[in-house]
Design a protein around this motif. Structure first.
Motif, PDB file in Angstrom:
ATOM      1  N   TYR B 199       0.834  -1.200   0.000  1.00 37.23           N
ATOM      2  CA  TYR B 199       0.000   0.000   0.000  1.00 37.23           C
ATOM      3  C   TYR B 199       0.872   1.255   0.000  1.00 37.23           C
ATOM      4  CZ  TYR B 199      -2.767   3.748   2.145  1.00 37.23           C
ATOM      5  OH  TYR B 199      -3.349   4.946   2.438  1.00 37.23           O
ATOM      6  N   HIS B 200       1.847   1.276   0.935  1.00 37.56           N
ATOM      7  CA  HIS B 200       2.732   2.454   1.026  1.00 37.56           C
ATOM      8  C   HIS B 200       3.613   2.573  -0.209  1.00 37.56           C
ATOM      9  CE1 HIS B 200       1.592   3.443   5.110  1.00 37.56           C
ATOM     10  NE2 HIS B 200       1.579   2.141   5.351  1.00 37.56           N
ATOM     11  N   PHE B 201       4.022   1.410  -0.706  1.00 32.30           N
ATOM     12  CA  PHE B 201       4.847   1.437  -1.909  1.00 32.30           C
ATOM     13  C   PHE B 201       4.070   2.028  -3.081  1.00 32.30           C
ATOM     14  CE2 PHE B 201       6.112  -0.750  -5.843  1.00 32.30           C
ATOM     15  CZ  PHE B 201       7.355  -0.172  -5.991  1.00 32.30           C
ATOM     16  N   SER B 202       2.797   1.594  -3.222  1.00 33.34           N
ATOM     17  CA  SER B 202       2.031   2.091  -4.373  1.00 33.34           C
ATOM     18  C   SER B 202       1.783   3.585  -4.251  1.00 33.34           C
ATOM     19  CB  SER B 202       0.727   1.302  -4.529  1.00 33.34           C
ATOM     20  OG  SER B 202      -0.089   1.523  -3.404  1.00 33.34           O
ATOM     21  N   ASN B 203       1.644   4.070  -3.003  1.00 32.32           N
ATOM     22  CA  ASN B 203       1.515   5.524  -2.827  1.00 32.32           C
ATOM     23  C   ASN B 203       2.732   6.254  -3.384  1.00 32.32           C
ATOM     24  OD1 ASN B 203      -0.884   5.269  -1.568  1.00 32.32           O
ATOM     25  ND2 ASN B 203      -0.127   5.626   0.507  1.00 32.32           N
ATOM     26  N   LYS B 206       3.112   6.204  -7.130  1.00 33.73           N
ATOM     27  CA  LYS B 206       2.267   7.102  -7.918  1.00 33.73           C
ATOM     28  C   LYS B 206       2.977   8.426  -8.159  1.00 33.73           C
ATOM     29  CE  LYS B 206      -2.049   5.301  -6.123  1.00 33.73           C
ATOM     30  NZ  LYS B 206      -2.742   5.401  -4.837  1.00 33.73           N
ATOM     31  N   GLY B 207       4.098   8.597  -7.449  1.00 36.50           N
ATOM     32  CA  GLY B 207       4.826   9.844  -7.604  1.00 36.50           C
ATOM     33  C   GLY B 207       4.528  10.834  -6.499  1.00 36.50           C
ATOM     34  N   ILE B 208       3.717  10.365  -5.496  1.00 32.76           N
ATOM     35  CA  ILE B 208       3.398  11.249  -4.371  1.00 32.76           C
ATOM     36  C   ILE B 208       4.268  10.814  -3.198  1.00 32.76           C
ATOM     37  CG2 ILE B 208       1.560  12.136  -2.876  1.00 32.76           C
ATOM     38  CD1 ILE B 208      -0.316  10.542  -4.984  1.00 32.76           C
ATOM     39  N   ILE B 209       5.215  11.626  -2.820  1.00 35.65           N
ATOM     40  CA  ILE B 209       6.058  11.232  -1.697  1.00 35.65           C
ATOM     41  C   ILE B 209       5.544  11.910  -0.432  1.00 35.65           C
ATOM     42  CG2 ILE B 209       8.406  11.206  -0.776  1.00 35.65           C
ATOM     43  CD1 ILE B 209       9.284  10.950  -3.751  1.00 35.65           C
ATOM     44  N   ASP B 210       4.857  11.085   0.360  1.00 38.43           N
ATOM     45  CA  ASP B 210       4.189  11.561   1.566  1.00 38.43           C
ATOM     46  C   ASP B 210       5.024  11.128   2.766  1.00 38.43           C
ATOM     47  OD1 ASP B 210       2.511  11.971   3.717  1.00 38.43           O
ATOM     48  OD2 ASP B 210       0.711  11.404   2.605  1.00 38.43           O
ATOM     49  N   SER B 211       5.111  12.025   3.760  1.00 37.97           N
ATOM     50  CA  SER B 211       5.937  11.681   4.927  1.00 37.97           C
ATOM     51  C   SER B 211       5.403  10.438   5.653  1.00 37.97           C
ATOM     52  CB  SER B 211       6.000  12.854   5.891  1.00 37.97           C
ATOM     53  OG  SER B 211       4.698  13.161   6.331  1.00 37.97           O
ATOM     54  N   ARG B 212       4.069  10.199   5.583  1.00 38.18           N
ATOM     55  CA  ARG B 212       3.508   9.031   6.267  1.00 38.18           C
ATOM     56  C   ARG B 212       4.107   7.725   5.729  1.00 38.18           C
ATOM     57  NH1 ARG B 212      -2.754  10.209   5.788  1.00 38.18           N
ATOM     58  NH2 ARG B 212      -1.862  11.262   3.994  1.00 38.18           N
ATOM     59  N   ASP B 213       4.263   7.677   4.409  1.00 34.09           N
ATOM     60  CA  ASP B 213       4.805   6.465   3.804  1.00 34.09           C
ATOM     61  C   ASP B 213       6.283   6.287   4.160  1.00 34.09           C
ATOM     62  OD1 ASP B 213       2.337   6.003   2.546  1.00 34.09           O
ATOM     63  OD2 ASP B 213       2.869   7.490   1.019  1.00 34.09           O
ATOM     64  N   ILE B 215       7.748   7.491   6.810  1.00 34.20           N
ATOM     65  CA  ILE B 215       7.823   7.130   8.234  1.00 34.20           C
ATOM     66  C   ILE B 215       7.499   5.652   8.424  1.00 34.20           C
ATOM     67  CG2 ILE B 215       6.681   7.457  10.480  1.00 34.20           C
ATOM     68  CD1 ILE B 215       6.550  10.467   9.719  1.00 34.20           C
ATOM     69  N   TYR B 216       6.489   5.176   7.674  1.00 35.12           N
ATOM     70  CA  TYR B 216       6.145   3.755   7.764  1.00 35.12           C
ATOM     71  C   TYR B 216       7.360   2.887   7.455  1.00 35.12           C
ATOM     72  CZ  TYR B 216       4.585  -0.812   6.231  1.00 35.12           C
ATOM     73  OH  TYR B 216       4.468  -2.164   6.076  1.00 35.12           O
ATOM     74  N   PHE B 217       8.027   3.155   6.349  1.00 35.51           N
ATOM     75  CA  PHE B 217       9.161   2.309   5.958  1.00 35.51           C
ATOM     76  C   PHE B 217      10.298   2.395   6.979  1.00 35.51           C
ATOM     77  CE2 PHE B 217       7.342   2.353   1.588  1.00 35.51           C
ATOM     78  CZ  PHE B 217       7.315   0.977   1.411  1.00 35.51           C
ATOM     79  N   LEU B 218      10.595   3.623   7.408  1.00 36.32           N
ATOM     80  CA  LEU B 218      11.698   3.787   8.360  1.00 36.32           C
ATOM     81  C   LEU B 218      11.390   3.086   9.681  1.00 36.32           C
ATOM     82  CD1 LEU B 218      12.818   7.477   7.677  1.00 36.32           C
ATOM     83  CD2 LEU B 218      13.830   5.357   6.836  1.00 36.32           C
ATOM     84  N   THR B 219      10.118   3.180  10.116  1.00 39.11           N
ATOM     85  CA  THR B 219       9.737   2.510  11.367  1.00 39.11           C
ATOM     86  C   THR B 219       9.873   0.997  11.223  1.00 39.11           C
ATOM     87  OG1 THR B 219       8.086   4.233  11.577  1.00 39.11           O
ATOM     88  CG2 THR B 219       7.953   2.426  13.144  1.00 39.11           C
ATOM     89  N   LEU B 220       9.390   0.490  10.092  1.00 43.52           N
ATOM     90  CA  LEU B 220       9.467  -0.959   9.864  1.00 43.52           C
ATOM     91  C   LEU B 220      10.927  -1.428   9.894  1.00 43.52           C
ATOM     92  CD1 LEU B 220       7.923  -3.555   9.150  1.00 43.52           C
ATOM     93  CD2 LEU B 220       8.219  -2.997   6.750  1.00 43.52           C
TER      94      LEU B 220
END
Lengths: 308, 236
Positions: B199-203, B206-213, B215-220
């Protein structure tokens, strides 16, 4: 140099090391002896920072291994049991990797590797892959890695296990040579090895010290028995047994008859040689040999550890 | 924890990948599979974009990265060489960081040849570079997350095959939950969607770099590597 204090280590419910206490002064070659599973490897692994003690600790040069493992690791060169070196690396690359990890400066690395190749006679195998090496060479590569940073303390876990007699002699002479200037702790269950190389022997059994001292001291003091062997001609086993009945304190007797000579071995609590000789003089036996045997380290070892 | 010891461990691990045939097999398989599946539909659809490629990437990474990372700790436990590594003057964190970076860089090198695809596609039609750049940025994070999971799984066992199965299962789970949300109770969907890497990857793709995504990856990555550290501590 090394102080082991109330060291205890459990693996689940099993106690591997049980309240172990001893000190190793600087410059000593110490042999850690004991049957398999006595806690030798565990003790060495705690000393080198591979394992954590359950309670108690080890001080190396005053530094607690639990508090500053990095500083302790810097002072120690360690060769684990059976020398588990990366099998897919070339010997030279491996030594270079260790040299980098040990923080040897770039321009000194090659020289240091050359020196070690000389000390451990590794020149012919420098370009070979570790997995293609014989056990003896692998052990020598392991020794070279332990020596890399010229550490004050060298810890070797069964450095000669699985080697042939020639290789054993080689490794031992290397250990002795290095031991002139360094503190060495090595574990073994080969007693002649401890006898040949160590200043001091600590025998551990079931995780606790069973004996501690130089090999000389151990041989004369432990157990409190003396061994006498005599060879007689024209003597009969029953006659001797009758004579021996007159002595108190004889623990064990064994007879070995070959031809007309009879070999008798006695172990007894006190020295009975004088009395025994005067008894023999009364008979018309011919005394071919009569001597007090010193107890071997094997004997002491078996006595101290026979409960398992 | 010092950058120097991390660099030395990382360098050795990275070299070791390439001394065994395994690495070349993984890279080849990765390129054949991604290339085949992507171009099989590319010419049929006749659209000059890489959407299908990035839709495919998480699931292929979910199997190829665990195969790269599985040996990192397992092999050392099995051969006993970990005893030598750990008794060298380095901390556990140095070892984990070095191994993790080696695995991540390997995954990126595996991905690098696919950069010719957008160049090739841009000659065929008018390629929108935004989603492509986003996709590759997302791929770096995805590789980072899956590498961390691979390192973690490898530290739990001395059997490489078991390590592979553990990490591939986790990566597969994180990839497919996004697609299986319809089967799940509705009160869980928000949470599970947030949990899903795809889900975060597809976000990002799409070319939209959102801090939520991000943060998700860094937290993981952080949590997985921290778990690896705890497992290593427990072992001693």
């Amino acid at each position: 140099m090394v102080q082991i204090k109330e060291l205890t280590r459990y693996y689940g419910q099993t106690c591997a090391v049980d309240n172990l206490n001893f000190e190793i002064p600087k410059g000593q070659i110490l042999g850690l002896l004991g049957p398999n599973g006595a806690g030798k490897t565990t003790t060495l692994r705690i000393l080198t920072g591979y394992l954590q003690p359950t309670s108690g600790t080890i001080y190396v040069d005053g530094i607690d291994v639990k508090e500053d493992p990095l500083a302790v690791k810097k002072m120690i060169g360690y060769l684990p049991e059976s020398s588990p070196i990366y099998p897919d690396m070339i010997v030279f690359d491996y030594l270079l990797f260790i040299a980098e990890m040990r923080g040897i400066e770039k321009d000194r690395q090659i020289n240091r590797i050359k020196e070690l190749a000389e000390i451990c006679s590794l020149k012919e195998v420098m370009h070979k892959t570790v997995m293609n090496l014989s056990k003896g060479y692998k052990q020598r590569v392991g020794l070279a890695l332990a020596l890399m940073s010229d550490p004050d303390i060298l810890v070797l876990d069964e450095p000669t296990s699985g080697l042939d007699p020639n290789q054993i002699v080689e490794i031992r002479s290397i250990i002795k040579e290095i031991g002139k200037t360094k503190t060495i702790i090595f574990s073994t269950h080969i007693l002649s090895e401890a006898e040949a190389t160590c200043d001091r022997v600590v025998i551990i059994n079931n995780g606790a010290i069973a004996a501690d001292g130089s090999t000389e001291v151990l041989k004369t003091s432990e157990g409190g028995t003396s061994l006498v062997s005599l060879t007689l001609q024209n003597a009969d086993k029953d006659d001797i047994a009758a004579v021996l009945k007159g002595f108190t304190g004889i623990k064990e007797t064994s007879y070995n008859k070959s031809g007309d000579t009879l070999e008798v071995k006695l172990s007894c609590a006190e020295d009975i040689r004088a009395a025994l000789y005067s008894e023999i003089k009364k008979k018309d036996w011919i005394l071919l040999e009569f001597k007090q045997e010193r107890k071997s380290l094997e004997h002491i070892f078996r006595e101290l550890t026979k409960d398992n | 924890m010092t950058a120097r010891s991390i660099a030395i461990i990382y360098k050795r691990e990275f070299k070791t990948f390439f001394t065994s045939p395994g690495a070349y097999i993984i890279i080849s398989l990765f390129l054949i599979i991604t290339g085949w599946f992507f171009f099989a539909s590319f010419f049929l659809e006749g659209r000059a974009d890489m959407r299908n490629f990035f839709a495919l990437l998480p699931i292929i990474f979910a199997f190829s990265i665990p195969a790269v990372a599985m040996r990192l700790f397992s092999e050392e436990f099995k051969s006993g060489s970990f005893e030598i590594l750990k008794t060298l003057p380095v901390t556990e964190l140095d070892i984990i960081a070095g191994k993790y970076l080696a695995s991540l860089l390997f995954a990126l090198i595996m991905l690098a040849p696919t950069l010719v695809y957008p160049v090739f596609i841009s000659t065929l039609g008018d390629l929108d570079w935004g989603p492509v750049v986003g996709g590759y940025i997302g791929a770096v994070f995805l590789a980072g997350a899956f590498s961390a999971i691979g390192v973690f799984a490898s530290s739990t066992t001395k059997n490489q095959v078991v390590a592979f199965i553990i990490s591939a299962s986790i990566c597969f789970f994180l990839t497919v939950i996004n697609q299986s949300l319809v089967f799940l109770p509705s009160f869980l969907t928000g949470f599970l969607q947030y949990l899903s890497t795809s889900y975060h990857f597809s976000n990002v793709a799409k070319g939209i770099i959102d801090s939520r995504d991000i943060i998700y990856f860094l937290t993981l990555i952080f949590l997985t590597l921290y778990a690896t550290y705890l497992i290593n501590k427990e072992r001693s």
